[in-house]
Design a protein around this motif. Structure first.
Motif, mmCIF file in Angstrom:
data_model
loop_
_atom_site.group_PDB
_atom_site.id
_atom_site.type_symbol
_atom_site.label_atom_id
_atom_site.label_comp_id
_atom_site.label_asym_id
_atom_site.label_seq_id
_atom_site.Cartn_x
_atom_site.Cartn_y
_atom_site.Cartn_z
ATOM 1 N N ARG A 201 0.814 -1.202 0.000
ATOM 2 C CA ARG A 201 0.000 0.000 0.000
ATOM 3 C C ARG A 201 0.859 1.270 0.000
ATOM 4 N N GLU A 202 1.927 1.276 0.771
ATOM 5 C CA GLU A 202 2.774 2.465 0.818
ATOM 6 C C GLU A 202 3.457 2.720 -0.517
ATOM 7 N N LYS A 203 3.739 1.658 -1.260
ATOM 8 C CA LYS A 203 4.368 1.819 -2.575
ATOM 9 C C LYS A 203 3.370 2.375 -3.591
ATOM 10 N N PHE A 204 2.124 1.899 -3.541
ATOM 11 C CA PHE A 204 1.107 2.436 -4.435
ATOM 12 C C PHE A 204 0.919 3.938 -4.228
ATOM 13 N N LEU A 205 0.871 4.355 -2.972
ATOM 14 C CA LEU A 205 0.579 5.749 -2.656
ATOM 15 C C LEU A 205 1.766 6.673 -2.936
ATOM 16 N N ARG A 206 2.975 6.093 -3.004
ATOM 17 C CA ARG A 206 4.175 6.900 -3.206
ATOM 18 C C ARG A 206 4.612 6.970 -4.666
ATOM 19 N N ALA A 207 4.344 5.932 -5.422
ATOM 20 C CA ALA A 207 4.907 5.811 -6.773
ATOM 21 C C ALA A 207 4.334 6.839 -7.739
ATOM 22 N N LYS A 208 5.193 7.401 -8.545
ATOM 23 C CA LYS A 208 4.802 8.361 -9.578
ATOM 24 C C LYS A 208 4.778 7.730 -10.973
ATOM 25 N N VAL A 209 5.392 6.535 -11.098
ATOM 26 C CA VAL A 209 5.469 5.859 -12.394
ATOM 27 C C VAL A 209 4.975 4.422 -12.242
ATOM 28 N N GLY A 210 4.085 4.006 -13.118
ATOM 29 C CA GLY A 210 3.606 2.628 -13.150
ATOM 30 C C GLY A 210 3.965 1.977 -14.465
ATOM 31 N N ILE A 211 4.274 0.697 -14.407
ATOM 32 C CA ILE A 211 4.571 -0.074 -15.618
ATOM 33 C C ILE A 211 3.623 -1.268 -15.659
ATOM 34 N N SER A 212 3.005 -1.477 -16.798
ATOM 35 C CA SER A 212 2.033 -2.569 -16.930
ATOM 36 C C SER A 212 2.266 -3.334 -18.217
ATOM 37 N N GLY A 213 1.584 -4.444 -18.296
ATOM 38 C CA GLY A 213 1.411 -5.131 -19.567
ATOM 39 C C GLY A 213 -0.027 -4.916 -19.978
ATOM 40 N N ALA A 214 -0.552 -5.825 -20.798
ATOM 41 C CA ALA A 214 -1.977 -5.795 -21.142
ATOM 42 C C ALA A 214 -2.368 -7.183 -21.624
ATOM 43 N N ASN A 215 -3.570 -7.586 -21.259
ATOM 44 C CA ASN A 215 -4.085 -8.846 -21.782
ATOM 45 C C ASN A 215 -4.575 -8.685 -23.219
ATOM 46 N N PHE A 216 -5.146 -7.507 -23.504
ATOM 47 C CA PHE A 216 -5.672 -7.241 -24.845
ATOM 48 C C PHE A 216 -5.512 -5.759 -25.173
ATOM 49 N N MET A 217 -5.454 -5.463 -26.476
ATOM 50 C CA MET A 217 -5.497 -4.094 -26.984
ATOM 51 C C MET A 217 -6.584 -4.049 -28.053
ATOM 52 N N VAL A 218 -7.489 -3.091 -27.962
ATOM 53 C CA VAL A 218 -8.608 -2.984 -28.905
ATOM 54 C C VAL A 218 -8.245 -1.949 -29.968
ATOM 55 N N ALA A 219 -8.095 -2.399 -31.194
ATOM 56 C CA ALA A 219 -7.590 -1.537 -32.261
ATOM 57 C C ALA A 219 -8.538 -0.379 -32.571
ATOM 58 N N GLU A 220 -9.847 -0.606 -32.537
ATOM 59 C CA GLU A 220 -10.772 0.428 -32.999
ATOM 60 C C GLU A 220 -10.793 1.660 -32.098
ATOM 61 N N THR A 221 -10.454 1.491 -30.811
ATOM 62 C CA THR A 221 -10.511 2.635 -29.893
ATOM 63 C C THR A 221 -9.187 2.951 -29.219
ATOM 64 N N GLY A 222 -8.174 2.094 -29.407
ATOM 65 C CA GLY A 222 -6.899 2.307 -28.727
ATOM 66 C C GLY A 222 -6.953 1.987 -27.249
ATOM 67 N N THR A 223 -7.898 1.138 -26.867
ATOM 68 C CA THR A 223 -8.098 0.779 -25.460
ATOM 69 C C THR A 223 -7.230 -0.411 -25.081
ATOM 70 N N LEU A 224 -6.618 -0.361 -23.891
ATOM 71 C CA LEU A 224 -5.867 -1.486 -23.342
ATOM 72 C C LEU A 224 -6.666 -2.103 -22.203
ATOM 73 N N VAL A 225 -6.496 -3.404 -22.014
ATOM 74 C CA VAL A 225 -7.287 -4.141 -21.033
ATOM 75 C C VAL A 225 -6.374 -5.005 -20.174
ATOM 76 N N VAL A 226 -6.555 -4.928 -18.871
ATOM 77 C CA VAL A 226 -5.877 -5.812 -17.925
ATOM 78 C C VAL A 226 -6.924 -6.489 -17.063
ATOM 79 N N VAL A 227 -6.875 -7.810 -16.984
ATOM 80 C CA VAL A 227 -7.775 -8.553 -16.102
ATOM 81 C C VAL A 227 -6.948 -9.181 -14.982
ATOM 82 N N GLU A 228 -7.445 -9.087 -13.750
ATOM 83 C CA GLU A 228 -6.707 -9.623 -12.605
ATOM 84 C C GLU A 228 -7.667 -9.855 -11.452
ATOM 85 N N SER A 229 -7.155 -10.466 -10.392
ATOM 86 C CA SER A 229 -8.009 -10.920 -9.300
ATOM 87 C C SER A 229 -7.777 -10.213 -7.971
#
Length: 492
Positions: A201-229
């Motif tokens: 929690r302290e790292k989430f509240l402090r961090a200024k930069v996030g790095i992600s992947g994506a499960n899917f990218m939707v070409a028509e809108t440029g939307t990225l999608v991440v699914v997680e639990s």
């Protein structure tokens, strides 16, 4: 693709060491049996599962055939929404792009939501070399990072660890990375999860930069999608001021309607859930919510080369559900580390040798890390015929031949250590092309069957040491067919 894990031997040796680890085998057996039983029940709820599977296959194949067009459409949509798109041909270029972007913010630490693409290119190590510390926020990835370990499963990277081992890792290592674990921490799941939650929690509240992947990218809108639990992805995607997403070019789908298919098949095949607890989507940037700056790094790293292979390209359909790992008898006994790649199990056995080539001993051995039982194909939600690709890659290893590497056609040399196999296959090909010789050989084999050894000599000993040689019949099939008039006169 970046190199194999340092010091990793070929799969047979690594697997030999793994199967002698009783704790590892016990952890894997319990976890994989539990996951696949739950998945089977979740899939059985859908009467149209086969139709969804076929739809997923068709969508992926269509997208791969027109990948250039959809990637350009995606770039246009992301740019129009306020994002910036970067193209990375290989791991080195991707790492350089991300490192430069982080350094431009003046920050020295980042939070990450689970991303196999960043593991594939060794991004954490590249950031560390530039004085930037990356914090994994997925619970299993956190366990792996704190334990100075490597992922061993696509969905559950710490599947090889039990609760007692996780407790010991938290007690020993958490204080070196941030908030320490409680002194009285036990191995109950609730306490372990709470310790991780407070630590992160302290790292989430402090961090200024996030790095992600994506499960899917939707070409028509440029939307990225991440699914997680767990919700860690939602934190990484919304709290930082700068978001950098590193995504393989094969993760694209044309439309939101196409995405609907995978949002039904992925959760059931991976976590055995009807839907993922957290499905996060983002399109560029807005002035009032989420990161102020968004960068998308589109990663090739061998994917275009794989696309050039008519048989092997189906591996690019993979949606990283891990269902094939959970049913594979080889993975269950050997574990993920034996594959020497961030992509273990059956899908890793066909994906890694294509992304990295088959020049190294471990990559040349991966197509043989299978019994060809076909269970992986049966559970794949996008119908990747993994056994077909395995046999295709085995032929490439043994015979060599044409392939595409770094966009150029090359002629691969046969791998070392397969001289006997090549000789046997060529002899079989000659025999099947000469019926008279085949008939004579069958008769000789039948008449001399009492003299046949129980095990093979020389290199064949490795094969017969773990399986019985097939018994030769007393009479060749051709002779039986002639003698009995096709079975009509057989009185037995």
């Amino acid at each position: 693709m970046s190199g194999t894990y340092l010091g990793m031997p070929a799969f047979p040796q690594a697997a030999h060491d793994a199967v002698n680890d009783a704790t590892l085998r016990g952890n894997l057996r319990h976890a994989t049996h539990t996951i696949r039983a739950k998945r089977a029940r979740a899939v059985a709820e859908l009467s149209d599962w086969d139709a969804l599977r076929e739809a997923g296959r068709r969508i992926k194949d269509h997208t791969l055939r027109h990948l250039d067009r959809y990637l350009l459409r995606l770039e246009e949509a992301v740019t129009a929404a306020g994002g910036t798109v970067h193209w990375a041909a290989d791991a080195e270029e991707a790492n350089r792009i991300v490192t430069d972007l982080v350094k431009a913010t003046g920050e020295s630490e980042v939070v990450k939501v689970k991303s196999m693409a960043t593991q594939e290119i060794g991004l954490n190590e590249a950031l560390e070399a530039e004085g930037i510390r990356a914090y994994e926020t997925d619970l299993a990835e956190l366990i792996v990072q704190l334990g100075k370990d490597r992922p061993s499963h696509i969905l559950v990277p710490a599947i090889h660890r039990n609760r007692g081992e996780i407790r010991d890792i938290f007690r020993r290592e958490m204080s070196q990375w941030g908030r320490p674990a409680p002194d009285d921490l036990t191995d109950t799941p609730a306490e372990l999860a709470e310790a991780a939650r407070l630590h992160l929690r302290e790292k989430f509240l402090r961090a200024k930069v996030g790095i992600s992947g994506a499960n899917f990218m939707v070409a028509e809108t440029g939307t990225l999608v991440v699914v997680e639990s767990e919700g860690n992805g939602r934190m990484c995607l919304t709290l930082p001021e700068t978001l950098i997403s590193v995504v393989g070019i094969e993760k694209i789908v044309p439309t939101w309607q196409d995405l609907e298919v995978f949002l039904q098949t992925l959760p059931r095949s991976s976590t055995a859930e009807r839907m993922n607890p957290y499905t996060s989507t983002w399109t560029g940037t807005t002035d009032t919510d989420g990161p102020r700056t968004f960068h998308l790094v589109l990663l090739d790293n061998g994917r275009t080369d794989t696309l050039a292979d008519d048989v092997g390209r189906q591996a690019l359909r993979c949606i990283r559900c891990s269902a094939c790992l959970n049913v594979c008898p080889v993975y269950e006994r050997a574990g993920g580390h034996a594959y020497g790649s961030v992509y273990p199990g059956p899908i890793g056995a066909i994906l890694s040798p294509q992304l990295r080539g088959t020049a190294s001993a471990i990559d040349a051995s991966l197509p043989y890390a299978s019994s060809l039982c076909g269970a992986c194909y049966e559970v794949c939600p996008v119908a990747i015929d993994i056994p077909e690709v395995l046999v295709h890659l085995r032929e490439r290893v043994v015979e060599g031949g044409e392939a595409v590497r770094e966009g150029n056609k090359v002629l691969l040399k046969p791998a070392k250590g397969h001289v006997a196999e090549r000789a046997a296959m060529r002899a079989a090909r000659w025999a099947f092309a000469h019926p008279a010789a085949l008939r004579t050989g069958q008769r000789l084999a039948s008449r001399s069957r009492r003299l046949h050894p129980r095990t093979l000599p020389g290199p064949g000993r490795a094969w017969s040491a773990t399986r019985d040689l097939p018994a030769v019949p007393a009479e060749p099939f051709r002779d039986w067919w002639q003698r009995t008039n096709g079975g009509k006169d057989d009185t037995k």
